[in-house]
Scaffold this motif. Sequence first.
Motif, PDB file in Angstrom:
ATOM      1  N   GLY A   1      -9.529   3.941  -0.617  1.00 43.34           N
ATOM      2  CA  GLY A   1      -8.243   4.529  -0.283  1.00 43.34           C
ATOM      3  C   GLY A   1      -8.035   5.760  -1.124  1.00 43.34           C
ATOM      4  N   PRO A   2      -6.809   6.237  -1.253  1.00 42.34           N
ATOM      5  CA  PRO A   2      -6.548   7.452  -2.023  1.00 42.34           C
ATOM      6  C   PRO A   2      -6.837   7.269  -3.506  1.00 42.34           C
ATOM      7  CG  PRO A   2      -4.486   6.383  -1.420  1.00 42.34           C
ATOM      8  CD  PRO A   2      -5.569   5.669  -0.681  1.00 42.34           C
TER       9      PRO A   2
ATOM     10  N   ASN B   1       0.822  -1.213   0.000  1.00 44.73           N
ATOM     11  CA  ASN B   1       0.000   0.000   0.000  1.00 44.73           C
ATOM     12  C   ASN B   1       0.853   1.260   0.000  1.00 44.73           C
ATOM     13  OD1 ASN B   1      -2.397  -1.406  -0.021  1.00 44.73           O
ATOM     14  ND2 ASN B   1      -2.621  -1.408   2.209  1.00 44.73           N
ATOM     15  N   SER B   2       1.970   1.224   0.703  1.00 43.88           N
ATOM     16  CA  SER B   2       2.852   2.387   0.730  1.00 43.88           C
ATOM     17  C   SER B   2       3.374   2.701  -0.664  1.00 43.88           C
ATOM     18  CB  SER B   2       4.024   2.146   1.691  1.00 43.88           C
ATOM     19  OG  SER B   2       3.571   2.042   3.023  1.00 43.88           O
TER      20      SER B   2
ATOM     21  N   GLU C   1       0.474   9.621  -5.195  1.00 47.39           N
ATOM     22  CA  GLU C   1       0.935  10.970  -4.854  1.00 47.39           C
ATOM     23  C   GLU C   1       1.849  11.515  -5.934  1.00 47.39           C
ATOM     24  OE1 GLU C   1       3.350  13.256  -1.267  1.00 47.39           O
ATOM     25  OE2 GLU C   1       2.141  11.481  -0.821  1.00 47.39           O
TER      26      GLU C   1
ATOM     27  N   HIS D   1       0.444   4.141  -2.650  1.00 47.07           N
ATOM     28  CA  HIS D   1       0.151   5.510  -2.235  1.00 47.07           C
ATOM     29  C   HIS D   1       1.206   6.479  -2.770  1.00 47.07           C
ATOM     30  CE1 HIS D   1      -2.437   4.097   1.436  1.00 47.07           C
ATOM     31  NE2 HIS D   1      -2.903   3.698   0.270  1.00 47.07           N
TER      32      HIS D   1
END
Length: 335
Positions: A264-265, A35-36, A43, A39
């Motif tokens: 999520g994002p 997930n990192s 971004e 993300h």
Amino acid sequence: MIESESAKFMKVIEREAEPHAREILELSREAHVRNSALHSQIESEISNRWARGWEFFDGVVYATQQNGAMLLRRADEADDDHSPMREALALIHSAACLVFQEIRTLLLAGFWSGAVGRWRALHELAVSAIIIARQDPSFAQRYLDHGFVVQTHRLYEYYEAHGRGPVPRQELEKRRAQAELLIQKHQVANAPKKFRDSYGWAAPLMPLNRQGDKLVPPTFDRLEKMANEDHLRLLVISAHGHVHSDSAGVVAAVVSTETDWALGPTTGFPQQVAKPAFLTMRSLIAATHLGFEPEFNEFAKVIGLCGASAMQLALWGLRAFDESANSHDSELKQS
């Protein structure tokens, strides 16, 4: 006696819930790495697509931080009849600086729905600043005293209900006595609400009702009109769904397309929030900076120039997100 199915299932839950929770925790540690990376990718995409706009976001953040430090120092140092105005506007400006950074952080991370909610807070700060800056310093003191009264009431009610809180009981009693004196001082005789109620600080500005015997209650939409910021009313109504997570807000936040959900994002909608944020900051900066001093003294000249520069950065930021959106739309049509 035959055991019911629900009773059997409750036993399963009691037996299996804890080991299952430990298993989930272990899986979440593994998922965190994936997930990192996801993300970071989201971004990066948001950052690159709106690169010019983020530069102006950072410019406005830097400018408002520097200006905020000057406003706060001046409010601490100056001691005259205008001091309540300086204090109120410096605090509102500083709060707006924080909220604007929250909006930037949420948008860049892909959490546009949360950013919408923070824009609603920024809009309220702007409306409050505009109204206060147009009044005399005694009205700014009403705003400051209202904040003390409301916060004291909230702390006291929580302590009464739970027997604990961030402020000791003895200190709360002192604050409550002070708050009662402020309520007596500021309560408007023909106001339908108490001073400590929502927007009670604005009660003296309200018109009389149709009967002519009482003031109409202060509401945010009335304050918007008074501040000439009601052209954003439809955006405010939409933002309320995200602030309160009503049915419309839930759908808008979760259902990203007809066939997809957002858990999520996401890369969607940064410009729809960034543009109103820049627009609102321009209004707020104008109010907090131009209303700060009672006369055109040396500090007024300095802070006026600094405010105008920050407003220019905000205008450039708004245009940058507009241009990026138009450029992206053109690319989609060509492809």
